[in-house]
Design an enzyme around this catalytic site. Structure first.
Site, PDB file in Angstrom:
ATOM      1  N   SER A  45      -1.890   4.862   1.972  1.00 40.03           N
ATOM      2  CA  SER A  45      -0.741   4.191   3.408  1.00 40.03           C
ATOM      3  C   SER A  45      -0.364   5.519   4.061  1.00 40.03           C
ATOM      4  O   SER A  45       0.108   5.634   5.233  1.00 40.03           O
ATOM      5  CB  SER A  45      -0.140   2.636   2.810  1.00 40.03           C
ATOM      6  OG  SER A  45       0.267   3.485   2.027  1.00 40.03           O
ATOM      7  N   ASP A 287      11.502   0.735   0.442  1.00 41.63           N
ATOM      8  CA  ASP A 287      10.309   1.640   0.555  1.00 41.63           C
ATOM      9  C   ASP A 287      11.290   3.164   0.708  1.00 41.63           C
ATOM     10  O   ASP A 287      11.573   3.403   1.689  1.00 41.63           O
ATOM     11  CB  ASP A 287       9.890   1.334   2.141  1.00 41.63           C
ATOM     12  CG  ASP A 287       8.648   2.137   2.373  1.00 41.63           C
ATOM     13  OD1 ASP A 287       8.649   2.969   1.241  1.00 41.63           O
ATOM     14  OD2 ASP A 287       7.895   1.169   3.262  1.00 41.63           O
ATOM     15  N   HIS A 290       7.357   5.575   2.062  1.00 42.80           N
ATOM     16  CA  HIS A 290       6.721   5.659   3.677  1.00 42.80           C
ATOM     17  C   HIS A 290       7.692   6.457   4.184  1.00 42.80           C
ATOM     18  O   HIS A 290       9.112   6.573   3.323  1.00 42.80           O
ATOM     19  CB  HIS A 290       6.370   4.966   3.882  1.00 42.80           C
ATOM     20  CG  HIS A 290       5.162   3.783   3.439  1.00 42.80           C
ATOM     21  ND1 HIS A 290       5.337   2.833   2.486  1.00 42.80           N
ATOM     22  CD2 HIS A 290       3.558   4.115   3.206  1.00 42.80           C
ATOM     23  CE1 HIS A 290       3.680   2.734   1.927  1.00 42.80           C
ATOM     24  NE2 HIS A 290       3.168   3.269   2.696  1.00 42.80           N
TER      25      HIS A 290
END
Length: 312
Positions: A45, A287, A290
């Site tokens: 990702s 998170d 990312h």
């Protein structure tokens, strides 16, 4: 911004190389350089995160058409009609053949460290550029197979009677196999990029133990440098890359390095943190893996454009 991130300073900082200036991304120049060509991001990702960054940067000039063969978000393909240019994401977080171990061990994967992942290796002849990357999935418990036989594991239960390998064993073997696919299949004639390991920035706890990334400014370059597991992962990649590069040169293949690790280690401020979901979703982790867009990850495409310019 949608979910209330209070400080936007992360959009204002930019990577400054030693002894030179890195030009701002020029979308018109990029699209002219890749006219009539195709580019695939191979990985997880975070590879998709880079693709999204590139599409956003190019949106000043043009927007692509979604020409995906599948509704699966892990295998997307976009086409810039005005430039006959294709971007794709090929999902392969381990870069090698992988299977889930089964319902008794959810979230644990069998990695066949010496076998190609056909999901991407069967498609490489369709692309002029490959950008390969892998990292964070290799911190998960895994079972390792070679020659079809279970040879060991990473972070598996103590009662399993196999060799318990260290962190970089599977990582090294996976890159060795992925590079061998490019060098041995005879299909790929373009440029293969390795985008180096991207550190996460969890502080005050692990990702699933309340760890977060609350910093609002970068580290200064004289404050810190890659260390510990992050440095191990990075050096492992570089060692396998150099071997593959030397082998590729014998066959007229080009390997290039997108060395992003130190630049990103300095940017703990650029992650979504808790602001990647609504306040009602309180059970979700923070998170710190990312990257926000716009943000630090855009530098990767600055690097990419500069290398493409040098390649002519």
């Amino acid at each position: 911004m949608k979910y209330g991130k209070p400080n936007m300073d992360f959009t204002k900082w930019r990577w400054k190389p030693d002894d030179c200036e890195l030009p701002l991304f020029n979308p018109a120049q990029f699209l002219e350089l890749v006219r009539g060509k195709s580019l695939a991001f191979v990985g997880d990702s975070i590879a998709r995160n880079q693709m999204q960054s590139l599409i956003c940067l190019l949106s000043k000039i043009d927007d692509p058409v979604d020409v995906s063969y599948s509704t699966n978000a892990q295998f997307k393909r976009f086409f810039y009609t005005n430039y006959n240019f294709t971007i794709a994401i090929l999902w392969s977080p381990y870069l090698v053949k992988t299977k889930e171990t089964g319902p008794n061990n959810p979230g644990i994967f069998d990695l066949y460290l010496d076998e190609f992942d056909d999901e991407w290796t069967s498609q490489i002849d369709k692309f002029d550029y490959l950008i390969m990357s892998a990292g964070q999935w290799f911190f998960r418990p895994s079972m390792f197979y070679e020659n079809g036989q279970l040879i060991g594991c990473l972070y598996c239960k103590d009662d399993i009677n196999v060799t318990h390998f260290g962190l970089t064993y599977g990582y090294r073997r996976a890159f060795e196999t992925a590079f061998r696919a490019i060098n041995s299949l005879g299909k790929f004639k373009g440029i293969a990029f390795l985008r180096t390991f991207t550190p996460s920035h969890f502080e005050n706890g692990l990702w699933n133990k309340g760890g977060n990334c609350d910093r609002t400014s970068p580290f200064m370059s004289n404050e810190t440098s890659l260390n510990g597991e992050n440095l191990e992962m990075y050096m492992t990649q570089l060692e396998e890359f150099r071997v593959a590069e030397k082998e590729g040169m014998k066959k007229g293949l080009r390997f290039r390095l997108l060395d992003t690790s130190q630049a990103m280690w300095l940017r703990p401020d650029g992650h979504p943190s808790r602001y990647w979901h609504g306040p009602e979703e309180t059970s979700k982790y923070n998170d710190c893996v990312h990257w926000c867009l716009p943000g630090p990850i855009d530098a990767w495409n600055d690097f990419l454009l500069e290398i493409l310019k040098r390649e002519g």
